[in-house]
Write an enzyme that holds these catalytic residues in place. Structure first.
Site, mmCIF file in Angstrom:
data_model
loop_
_atom_site.group_PDB
_atom_site.id
_atom_site.type_symbol
_atom_site.label_atom_id
_atom_site.label_comp_id
_atom_site.label_asym_id
_atom_site.label_seq_id
_atom_site.Cartn_x
_atom_site.Cartn_y
_atom_site.Cartn_z
ATOM 1 N N HIS A 131 0.836 -1.210 0.000
ATOM 2 C CA HIS A 131 0.000 0.000 0.000
ATOM 3 C C HIS A 131 0.871 1.261 0.000
ATOM 4 C CE1 HIS A 131 -3.200 -2.522 2.314
ATOM 5 N NE2 HIS A 131 -3.669 -2.323 1.090
ATOM 6 N N LYS A 136 -15.991 -5.727 0.923
ATOM 7 C CA LYS A 136 -15.652 -6.721 -0.082
ATOM 8 C C LYS A 136 -16.261 -8.088 0.229
ATOM 9 C CE LYS A 136 -11.184 -7.036 -0.857
ATOM 10 N NZ LYS A 136 -9.883 -6.806 -1.490
ATOM 11 N N ARG A 160 -2.084 -6.047 -8.453
ATOM 12 C CA ARG A 160 -1.013 -7.030 -8.296
ATOM 13 C C ARG A 160 -1.124 -8.132 -9.337
ATOM 14 N NH1 ARG A 160 -2.761 -7.684 -2.218
ATOM 15 N NH2 ARG A 160 -4.602 -7.674 -3.507
ATOM 16 N N SER A 173 -3.206 -7.496 2.982
ATOM 17 C CA SER A 173 -3.545 -7.346 4.404
ATOM 18 C C SER A 173 -3.986 -8.685 4.984
ATOM 19 C CB SER A 173 -4.666 -6.320 4.570
ATOM 20 O OG SER A 173 -4.234 -5.054 4.140
HETATM 21 O O1 PNS Z 1 -8.811 -2.331 0.388
HETATM 22 P P1 PNS Z 1 -10.084 -2.749 -0.278
HETATM 23 O O2 PNS Z 1 -10.881 -3.628 0.664
HETATM 24 O O3 PNS Z 1 -9.871 -3.367 -1.619
HETATM 25 O O4 PNS Z 1 -10.925 -1.405 -0.506
HETATM 26 C C1 PNS Z 1 -12.205 -1.468 -1.067
HETATM 27 C C2 PNS Z 1 -12.857 -0.057 -1.060
HETATM 28 C C3 PNS Z 1 -12.944 0.491 0.352
HETATM 29 C C4 PNS Z 1 -12.041 0.884 -1.900
HETATM 30 C C5 PNS Z 1 -14.277 -0.238 -1.677
HETATM 31 O O5 PNS Z 1 -14.960 -1.225 -0.977
HETATM 32 C C6 PNS Z 1 -15.092 1.056 -1.639
HETATM 33 O O6 PNS Z 1 -14.882 1.926 -2.441
HETATM 34 N N1 PNS Z 1 -16.026 1.145 -0.663
HETATM 35 C C7 PNS Z 1 -16.855 2.296 -0.463
HETATM 36 C C8 PNS Z 1 -18.302 2.044 -0.893
HETATM 37 C C9 PNS Z 1 -18.473 2.277 -2.373
HETATM 38 O O7 PNS Z 1 -18.218 3.339 -2.905
HETATM 39 N N2 PNS Z 1 -18.919 1.231 -3.081
HETATM 40 C C10 PNS Z 1 -19.089 1.290 -4.500
HETATM 41 C C11 PNS Z 1 -17.801 1.052 -5.258
HETATM 42 S S1 PNS Z 1 -17.192 -0.576 -5.000
#
Ligand code: PNS
Length: 171
Positions: free
Chosen positions: A20, A44, A101, A139
């Site tokens: 990161h 996720k 990645r 992570s």
């Molecule tokens: O580190 P990660 O878990 O890959 O991050 C994912 C993240 C936080 C970037 C994604 O889940 C996100 O954008 N969440 C906020 C909610 C949102 O906007 N959702 C719609 C797009 S996926």
């Protein structure tokens, strides 16, 4: 034509890894202002995080200081809830930067980028290829190794390795 001046690097950062830090530092070399956006919860897989939002924000600030990214200037770390594109608009950011990645990342990231483009066509998604040295670092791998008592010193900033030791000793 207006060039993008400010981008958001979003993530759960549970915890922040050297992969990161590499992406954030490369985003800062591409754009003058970078806001690292720490998502409240992991959407996720719908499961909770090992570290609280405050802990993840603190670890990121400390890690970016330790790794010399803060001294580049123009980098801030903020928590966010709700939609990423709304956060970008609130902050006045014109793009989102994420690291890739492997092909497995690509499919997931493409879906998110498409959704974000549908919600906010004015916000650009930019991808940087992760440093191959950190290709296997995530992570979840770090949490698993640390929970099993393995050394994660080469995968995360020193301040994060120390927090992981405390976390899993208490756990
Ligand atoms: O580190 P990660 O878990 O890959 O991050 C994912 C993240 C936080 C970037 C994604 O889940 C996100 O954008 N969440 C906020 C909610 C949102 O906007 N959702 C719609 C797009 S996926």
């Amino acid at each position: 034509m207006n060039h993008i001046q400010h981008v958001v690097v979003p993530g759960t950062f549970d915890p922040v890894t050297l992969g990161h830090v590499d992406v954030i530092s490369r985003a800062r070399h591409l754009f003058p202002k970078v806001t690292v956006a720490v998502a409240e919860s992991r959407t996720k897989r719908g499961v909770g995080t090992a570290f609280t939002l405050d802990e993840r924000v603190d670890m990121l600030r400390e890690a970016l200081e330790e790794q010399g990214v803060i001294k580049l200037g123009g980098v801030q770390v903020l928590p966010f809830t709700g939609l990423l594109v709304d956060f970008c608009r609130e902050q006045g950011a014109g793009g989102v930067v994420k690291g890739l990645r492997a092909m497995t990342d690509f499919e997931y990231e493409l879906q998110q980028a498409d959704l974000n483009a549908h919600l906010a066509p004015d916000i650009e998604s930019v991808f940087v290829m992760s440093n191959p040295g950190y290709g296997y670092v995530s992570s979840s791998i770090v949490r698993e190794l640390a929970s099993l008592g393995s050394d994660v010193d080469t995968l995360v900033p020193a301040c994060v390795a120390a927090r992981l030791k405390e976390h899993f000793a208490e756990g």
